[in-house]
Scaffold this active site. Sequence first.
Site, PDB file in Angstrom:
ATOM      1  N   ASP A 109      12.865  34.583  38.100  1.00  0.00           N
ATOM      2  CA  ASP A 109      11.299  34.453  37.279  1.00  0.00           C
ATOM      3  C   ASP A 109      10.370  34.296  38.049  1.00  0.00           C
ATOM      4  O   ASP A 109      10.442  33.650  39.350  1.00  0.00           O
ATOM      5  CB  ASP A 109      11.603  33.190  36.464  1.00  0.00           C
ATOM      6  CG  ASP A 109      12.401  32.983  35.218  1.00  0.00           C
ATOM      7  OD1 ASP A 109      12.453  33.970  34.440  1.00  0.00           O
ATOM      8  OD2 ASP A 109      13.564  32.344  35.525  1.00  0.00           O
ATOM      9  N   HIS A 126       7.138  36.239  31.539  1.00  0.00           N
ATOM     10  CA  HIS A 126       7.641  35.595  30.231  1.00  0.00           C
ATOM     11  C   HIS A 126       7.672  34.077  30.536  1.00  0.00           C
ATOM     12  O   HIS A 126       7.745  33.212  29.430  1.00  0.00           O
ATOM     13  CB  HIS A 126       8.796  36.192  29.872  1.00  0.00           C
ATOM     14  CG  HIS A 126       9.922  35.900  30.856  1.00  0.00           C
ATOM     15  ND1 HIS A 126      10.200  37.101  31.417  1.00  0.00           N
ATOM     16  CD2 HIS A 126      10.848  35.020  30.892  1.00  0.00           C
ATOM     17  CE1 HIS A 126      11.391  36.819  32.273  1.00  0.00           C
ATOM     18  NE2 HIS A 126      11.618  35.370  31.677  1.00  0.00           N
ATOM     19  N   HIS A 146      18.428  37.449  37.908  1.00  0.00           N
ATOM     20  CA  HIS A 146      17.137  37.263  36.965  1.00  0.00           C
ATOM     21  C   HIS A 146      16.197  36.406  37.827  1.00  0.00           C
ATOM     22  O   HIS A 146      16.421  35.231  37.694  1.00  0.00           O
ATOM     23  CB  HIS A 146      17.618  36.818  35.598  1.00  0.00           C
ATOM     24  CG  HIS A 146      16.272  36.468  34.762  1.00  0.00           C
ATOM     25  ND1 HIS A 146      15.277  37.600  34.553  1.00  0.00           N
ATOM     26  CD2 HIS A 146      15.643  35.459  34.194  1.00  0.00           C
ATOM     27  CE1 HIS A 146      14.188  37.031  33.770  1.00  0.00           C
ATOM     28  NE2 HIS A 146      14.324  35.540  33.644  1.00  0.00           N
ATOM     29  N   ASP A 173      14.968  38.062  29.113  1.00  0.00           N
ATOM     30  CA  ASP A 173      14.858  36.876  28.901  1.00  0.00           C
ATOM     31  C   ASP A 173      13.761  36.483  28.050  1.00  0.00           C
ATOM     32  O   ASP A 173      13.585  35.370  27.497  1.00  0.00           O
ATOM     33  CB  ASP A 173      14.736  36.227  30.291  1.00  0.00           C
ATOM     34  CG  ASP A 173      14.508  34.695  30.371  1.00  0.00           C
ATOM     35  OD1 ASP A 173      15.477  34.234  29.317  1.00  0.00           O
ATOM     36  OD2 ASP A 173      14.193  34.039  30.917  1.00  0.00           O
TER      37      ASP A 173
END
Length: 991
Positions: free
Chosen positions: A53, A418, A51, A175
């Site tokens: 970001d 996000h 994951h 997330d």
Amino acid sequence: MYTMIYCAIAFTVFISLCLGAPLKSSDVCGYNACNLGESNKLNVHIVPHTHDDVGWLKTVDQYYYGARNDIQHAAVQYILDSVIQSLLENSDRRFIYVEIAFFWRWWMQQTEELQNTVRQLVNEGRLEFISGGWSMNDEGVTHYNSIIDQHSLGAEFLRNQFGECGRPKLGWQIDPFGHSRQVASLFAHMGFDGLFFGRVDPQDYAERYRTKTMEMIWKGSANLGEESWLFTGVIPRTYTPPDSFCFDMLCQDEPIKDDPQLHDYNVPERVQAFIKAAHDQATGFATNHIMMTMGSDFQYENANEWYKNLDKLIKYVNAQQANGSDVNIFYSTPTCYVYALNKLNRTWTTKTDDFFPISWNEHGLWTGYYTSRPALKRYERYSNNILQVTRQLNAFSNITLRHGIFPLSEAMGIAQHHDAISGTEKQHVANDYAQRLAQGIDSAIYVINEAYKKFLSKENQSLPVPTQFLCQFSNISECLPIEGQDSFTLTIWNPTIQPIEHIVRVPVTQKYSIRNPTGAIIPADLFPISESIKNIPGRTSTAQYELLFRTPLPALGFNTYYFEARTDVTMEKKSTTRVIHNEACTLQNQYLRVEFDTQGNLNKITNLDKNFSVSFSAQGFYWYAAFQGNNSRPEFQSSGAYLFRPFTPNPLPVSSSRNITCTYMDQVQIALIVYNNWVSQEMRIYDEARTIEIEWIVGPVPVEDNIGKEIIMRYDTDIQSNGIFYTDANGREVLERKRDYRPTWNYTVHENVSGNYYPVVSRIWIKDNQKQMTVLTDRSEGGSSIHDGSIELMIHRRLVYDDSLGAGEPMNETAYGKGLVIQGRHILVIEPPESSALYHRPAAQRLFMNPLNTYALPKLPYTNYSNSYRQTWSALAELLPYNIHLLTFDQWSSKVFLIRIEHYFELNEDETYSKPVQIDLQILFNTLGKIKDLIELTLGGNLPLNEMNRLVWKTNDNQSSYWKSTNSNLLQSIIVTLNPMEIKTFQVTLQ
């Protein structure tokens, strides 16, 4: 230089979909590459993933290169390097990747040989792209226009480089901090077969786990039926591995030591621990298939460490089947997991509401981010406005400069992340997001100028077209380049397919006459800029006044207005201007009356046209004291960037007194209400308007008392709302909310304010049988109805504590050495419920797709200017339906275009405009050429609609999902029918 580099890269990579056939691929990718397990076993789908970001604690660049590892150890380029090599070592291994913003950058740095190797991995289903957006977008505060765009940007890259095997089949929202029904609907229309996410409310999770309903069919739209349904699953542990089975270099878990000669040989213990973890997880799921996510934030920088241990785990766990174990473990992907579930041919429970709000713990609601960083939230919305207009100008002028728009498209894709628009990033990262948007806008301005060179030039005229520029500080009444000029022009592009009446406000330092495109001098009001505006930190303008005029604008076209300095009485408005200080006053036009008392309290709004009134017991600004704790236990949870937790449920007024000044002019009437030296609002009604505009200024919010403050604007009315209110989902469909209630589980109230907050991307309303009050917002804000008859919207936050969810710093934004000042706007609509949508739907569309003003300094007298340049133009020669919106108008090549049109009314919202409607697409192209052929595409624009074959699911109420599509790529007619809330996407080729 930045713009030139990015344009070059964009030109290299983003070859339009129409310019060539997709890459040939084998038939072993996608579902054909799936291991479906064994019917008599508990099948454990191991999903290696990372994951990444797209900015959070570090900037996008820092995350990619591995800079500033003192903040967080993360380096995406090495993750991709390492994963590719590990996949090549063992053909059983699988990996999924999500964030195309990173992958695109890595891809551009690879050799052609390695690119071809990666293509082979994709063709064999060993590397799979999931979701495929430029980023993993937030779902609470994002606008549907930007969600579609950022997914289309990633989808286009994947299609061009990998063909059909690169097309994602699932959404992967592991997330984000809550999940929107509208996003599910959008994903279904992108052709996805499923969606997985990791964050739901703990109370909801516990109930789902107990009842084995962690997976369901989500009915994504109340308007679009089965086409919007999406298989949806909740991932246990958010997206991390089972306890003690993290094999990343960032983890501390023991590796699998399989040499029996070692004293700490641990295979038997590890195998039994895994078998137990598999059975434990299976207790919450309804089938003999479970998915285990093996990875987490920025993991797999040393992929060999992960895969070497997973290879061993798979080998030794499966070996226990000979001893009676029922656990069957293998490398898989979320796509294969969904396919295996689909092949079971069972029925599934359904869901029709959304997953908002969700909590972190009993006192930590993920509702603060609905408002966090309100300036960035507004800047993103403004940037989208410029992006859509630039696409239109590029397309209608046929200058084919799409690569010049890419920097803004890419910056917008990153901004949807996000931890970007959500406001949950560190301050230096928020600054980086804003800088990227600014640089993207700079690149767009070049395209805008090239387009206007064609639009403004008259035939046989050799004079250069004056350079157009934006005045990006117009919201604080500042436009420095025009100050003191003897003349200047204002060109306004209307991006909607409807001719509109538009209110124009221009900050000036002197009086001007204004000529419209026909040369006629038009009336304008000259009114003083408020002291609240003039005192905003950073404002350097000397403008003391704004010129305001109302003018018609052509559909999909522009008007140019010529301003000429005047010294005579033409602009004097003394005879028609009246000012009242600190007295009861009334603003009134043909449709509305707004009444204030001597203290500046709003008492009543009357809809004169419908003959009813809404009485107000209060309207104004309040603040919640932010809870301050050490976050060690739920009861000590602080308010922060993510979470909203007020110290008490009762907000305090920002001031015990206020001053009111009412100003009456020909085209506008204004009530300026000043609360104190950091809060004020102007309430305006324009001539012939059916809505009320409220422009507010808040800041610098004082925190010298070491108390964080959550600022709200509240509207308290006599509407009998009975605990019910309504909020939009991502700017589109509206959901009913009920105070202290969740539709699908028994909700225990721990926080009676923040637990009732919902994201408001564009509108919130309350109503009873006779009247409805709708508040439209110019950006995403948190909102609720805490008391009957009341609407409150959080418009600013300044905190002094962190909530310990990652950012590591308080939400305490500053500018120019002071607390950040926010200027924003609400639009108030007072109508009967049955007619409200007729006014608030178009007004909301206008707030996110506003006409774009560009200025120029031609240095020519008006006569010469009018003889040399075109002053009005429209792409449309006839009116199009009122309930249709042109969402996208993008040029792929000189003769190929991508367009999206939408019906923006819901079912039963309006007696006239909630019906199906037809549109002749040729009308949009009459200035460009005759349509040769038309291919309807999925919403993401990466697949002909008739080639989309979504999986069919059965529900436990005896319904079945399906997708209706045309029988042919080529439509037989260019007349298209749209049903309420329907978006249609087309590839249009001209002759």
